[in-house]
Design a protein around this motif. Structure first.
Motif, PDB file in Angstrom:
ATOM      1  N   ALA A  74       5.633  37.637 -26.332  1.00 20.34           N
ATOM      2  CA  ALA A  74       5.740  36.322 -25.696  1.00 20.34           C
ATOM      3  C   ALA A  74       5.328  36.342 -24.223  1.00 20.34           C
ATOM      4  N   VAL A  75       4.907  37.485 -23.720  1.00 16.54           N
ATOM      5  CA  VAL A  75       4.566  37.601 -22.295  1.00 16.54           C
ATOM      6  C   VAL A  75       3.443  36.637 -21.914  1.00 16.54           C
ATOM      7  N   ALA A  76       2.417  36.537 -22.730  1.00 14.30           N
ATOM      8  CA  ALA A  76       1.304  35.631 -22.419  1.00 14.30           C
ATOM      9  C   ALA A  76       1.782  34.183 -22.324  1.00 14.30           C
ATOM     10  N   ASP A  77       2.712  33.792 -23.187  1.00 16.51           N
ATOM     11  CA  ASP A  77       3.247  32.423 -23.145  1.00 16.51           C
ATOM     12  C   ASP A  77       4.023  32.181 -21.853  1.00 16.51           C
ATOM     13  N   VAL A  78       4.792  33.171 -21.417  1.00 15.59           N
ATOM     14  CA  VAL A  78       5.550  33.036 -20.164  1.00 15.59           C
ATOM     15  C   VAL A  78       4.589  32.890 -18.990  1.00 15.59           C
ATOM     16  N   ILE A  79       3.560  33.694 -18.968  1.00 15.20           N
ATOM     17  CA  ILE A  79       2.590  33.620 -17.873  1.00 15.20           C
ATOM     18  C   ILE A  79       1.882  32.270 -17.875  1.00 15.20           C
ATOM     19  N   THR A  80       1.485  31.800 -19.054  1.00 12.15           N
ATOM     20  CA  THR A  80       0.838  30.488 -19.148  1.00 12.15           C
ATOM     21  C   THR A  80       1.764  29.381 -18.656  1.00 12.15           C
ATOM     22  N   GLU A  81       3.019  29.420 -19.096  1.00 14.67           N
ATOM     23  CA  GLU A  81       3.988  28.398 -18.666  1.00 14.67           C
ATOM     24  C   GLU A  81       4.122  28.381 -17.142  1.00 14.67           C
ATOM     25  N   TRP A  82       4.215  29.538 -16.525  1.00 17.62           N
ATOM     26  CA  TRP A  82       4.422  29.584 -15.082  1.00 17.62           C
ATOM     27  C   TRP A  82       3.148  29.303 -14.296  1.00 17.62           C
ATOM     28  N   ARG A  83       1.980  29.531 -14.891  1.00 21.79           N
ATOM     29  CA  ARG A  83       0.735  29.074 -14.249  1.00 21.79           C
ATOM     30  C   ARG A  83       0.734  27.549 -14.211  1.00 21.79           C
TER      31      ARG A  83
ATOM     32  N   VAL B 227       3.458  25.655 -14.178  1.00 20.75           N
ATOM     33  CA  VAL B 227       4.447  25.268 -13.160  1.00 20.75           C
ATOM     34  C   VAL B 227       3.793  25.309 -11.785  1.00 20.75           C
ATOM     35  N   TRP B 228       3.078  26.377 -11.505  1.00 18.89           N
ATOM     36  CA  TRP B 228       2.387  26.494 -10.211  1.00 18.89           C
ATOM     37  C   TRP B 228       1.427  25.311 -10.020  1.00 18.89           C
ATOM     38  N   ALA B 229       0.647  24.991 -11.044  1.00 15.71           N
ATOM     39  CA  ALA B 229      -0.306  23.880 -10.940  1.00 15.71           C
ATOM     40  C   ALA B 229       0.412  22.560 -10.691  1.00 15.71           C
TER      41      ALA B 229
END
Length: 107
Positions: free
Chosen positions: A55-64, A66-68
């Motif tokens: 699930a690491v890729a999903d977490v990174i996508t979610e937080w990218r 959030v940043w946007a």
């Protein structure tokens, strides 16, 4: 020759984050989140540390995303317009129905 317009001819969608936009590494994402708010970085680190490896890729996508959301002026403008009542709001049920979904689909 294709009847479809070329990707280069398509205007950038301010509501979408492409793979080439924003932070490109975990280090860059951490720095970008820290610049937005230290609490965002703490929450990201906790989510990443707790994530299963698949699930690491999903977490990174979610937080990218959030940043946007925290850094794009279009988001601030949309929020301001909604708060000022200068834009017609669409109920979530209508949006889901438009895409053949129900409110329960979002849960």
């Amino acid at each position: 020759m294709s009847a479809l317009p070329s990707p280069e001819a398509q205007p950038a969608n301010p509501h979408r984050l492409t793979a080439s936009q924003g932070p490109q590494t975990v280090r860059e994402l951490r720095a970008a989140l820290a610049a937005v708010a230290p609490a965002e970085l703490i929450a990201f680190n906790e989510a990443l540390d707790a994530a299963r490896l698949d699930a690491v890729a999903d977490v990174i996508t979610e937080w990218r995303h959030v940043w946007a959301l925290r850094t794009r002026p279009q988001v601030d403008e949309a929020i301001a317009a909604a708060l000022a009542g200068t834009v017609r709001l669409v109920p979530a049920a209508d949006v889901f129905a438009r895409h053949g979904l129900s409110d329960e689909s979002a849960a």
